[in-house]
Scaffold this active site. Structure first.
Site, PDB file in Angstrom:
ATOM      1  CE  LYS A 238      -3.399  -2.452   2.554  1.00  0.00           C
ATOM      2  NZ  LYS A 238      -2.518  -3.701   2.892  1.00  0.00           N
ATOM      3  CG  ASP A 301      -3.825  -2.788   6.383  1.00  0.00           C
ATOM      4  OD1 ASP A 301      -4.680  -3.407   6.471  1.00  0.00           O
ATOM      5  OD2 ASP A 301      -2.513  -2.994   5.421  1.00  0.00           O
ATOM      6  CB  CYS A 354      -7.215  -7.986   4.901  1.00  0.00           C
ATOM      7  SG  CYS A 354      -6.492  -8.602   5.707  1.00  0.00           S
TER       8      CYS A 354
END
Length: 401
Positions: A238, A301, A354
């Site tokens: 990312k 993240d 995720c």
């Protein structure tokens, strides 16, 4: 019926044994080592080995039911046989599986039904309970999707090329691909290929990155010249996308608690031609404190259960448990609390995972906002596996004061 040769079978056996019974051995790295060590295998053999290896990991629980026992180090060949019979794949003569009673497996296969949903979807009982509790009736649809093979998605590196040109470049190297609607930089392979051998990869024209993951960079709304902090950068998938979106202008500070991941990020950034990235190893809290109120944009993240990416990491469902998820939720809240302090007033951050569990996603954001009134939710988005790509969650949060 396909024919599986003995040397391929041995490779699958040894790799499964390593994945299931050796600590900290993950399927993607195990299969990578296997294929590297058998350079004489043709592309078709490599594809067959990889497909059988991952499908056995994916369907382990269901195959154990057909076997009539759980997987142990001594019965990996029986596990493979159960899969070959179930998928109607032929290995020479099945009599070569000495001491394994084929009839017992065939009897259960002919029944066609399995006793529980957990066995049907090949997941642990605790996970079936958790998914049903958190997703309600939709959990079965999502598990259907998560048991499919993941497509290979590339992100065209717009510092060096465009998606259209990337498709053309790959075609010249006998790799067929196409652009994906509503995903500006994404290119999907028509079939699995080892794209890391292509000159397009060596020249830094793309990175392998799922389409859902690519949405996060766009969601953060970065601008040229900003100071952006990627707080859990890892190996930098990312981070590199952010560099491309910023056209190499401004500064990206990539943080992680693992130095080896940041070393990999540096290698990837060099290949990609991303020059505005600085890596910093989080060796203590001072690294975070020095950045308090310095970031225009912040990406968190967060570590998570990874339940949204079981398509590509099916072994993780056998390596985690409910205690792990409970622990990771505590870490997520702590990271949100500590790392959000790096954001300037008026700045925006993304909290992303995720995972497909609300308890790791919007519920975590709700708790954070309740405890931190100086932040407010701008928008959030959940992408479910049944939509076609990996499962992700992202929340864009602004610091207002």
């Amino acid at each position: 019926m396909e024919l599986i040769h003995r040397n391929l079978l041995i490779g699958i056996h040894d790799s499964l044994q390593e994945t299931f019974f050796e600590k900290n051995k993950y399927a993607d790295k195990v299969i990578e080592r296997l294929l590297k060590s058998h350079k004489k295998w043709g592309s078709q053999d490599r594809a067959v080995v990889s497909e059988i290896f991952y499908n056995i990991i994916r369907w382990k629980r269901r195959l154990e039911y057909y076997m009539g026992e759980g997987v142990k180090p001594g019965n990996i060949y029986k596990l493979i046989l159960a899969y070959l019979l179930w998928s109607k794949t032929h290995y020479k003569k099945f009599e070569e599986f000495e001491g394994i009673k084929i009839a017992d497996i065939l009897t259960k296969l002919k029944k066609g039904t399995v006793p529980t949903k957990a066995i049907e979807y090949s997941i642990p009982d605790w996970l079936a309970e958790t998914l049903e509790k958190e997703l309600g009736k939709n959990w079965e649809k999502e598990m259907d999707a998560l048991n499919e093979q993941a497509p290979t998605i590339l992100r065209a590196n717009t510092l060096k090329t465009t998606p259209k040109h990337l498709v053309e470049e790959l075609k010249e190297e006998n790799v067929q691909s196409f652009q994906i609607r509503n995903y500006p930089d994404a290119v999907q392979l028509e079939e699995k290929k080892n794209v890391f051998l292509t000159s397009a990869f060596k020249e830094g024209l793309f990175e392998v990155q799922d389409a859902s993951s690519q949405k996060i960079g766009e969601f953060l709304d970065v601008k040229e010249g900003m100071r952006v902090v990627d707080a859990c950068a890892g190996a930098g998938g990312k981070t590199l996308h952010l560099a491309a979106l910023m056209k190499n202008k401004g500064q990206i500070i990539a943080l992680d608690i693992f130095e080896w991941k940041l070393a990999e990020l540096k290698r990837r950034a060099k290949r990609a031609g991303a020059h505005n990235i600085e890596t910093r190893f989080i060796e203590d809290n001072k690294v975070i404190k020095r950045l308090h109120e310095k970031a225009d944009r912040l990406l968190i993240d967060a570590p998570c259960s990874g339940l949204g990416v079981l398509k590509r990491n099916p072994d993780s469902k056998w390596k985690i448990d409910q205690d792990f998820i409970d622990r990771i939720k505590g870490e997520q809240q702590q990271i949100l609390q500590d790392y959000s302090k790096m954001l300037k007033k008026g700045g925006k951050m993304i909290y992303a995972t995720c995972s497909i569990l609300p308890s790791e996603n919007n519920k975590q954001v709700e708790v954070f906002l309740k405890n931190n009134p100086e932040f407010q939710l701008v928008k959030d988005q959940k992408i479910m596996p049944s939509e076609g790509f990996d499962g992700f969650y992202m929340a864009l949060i602004e610091r207002t004061q």
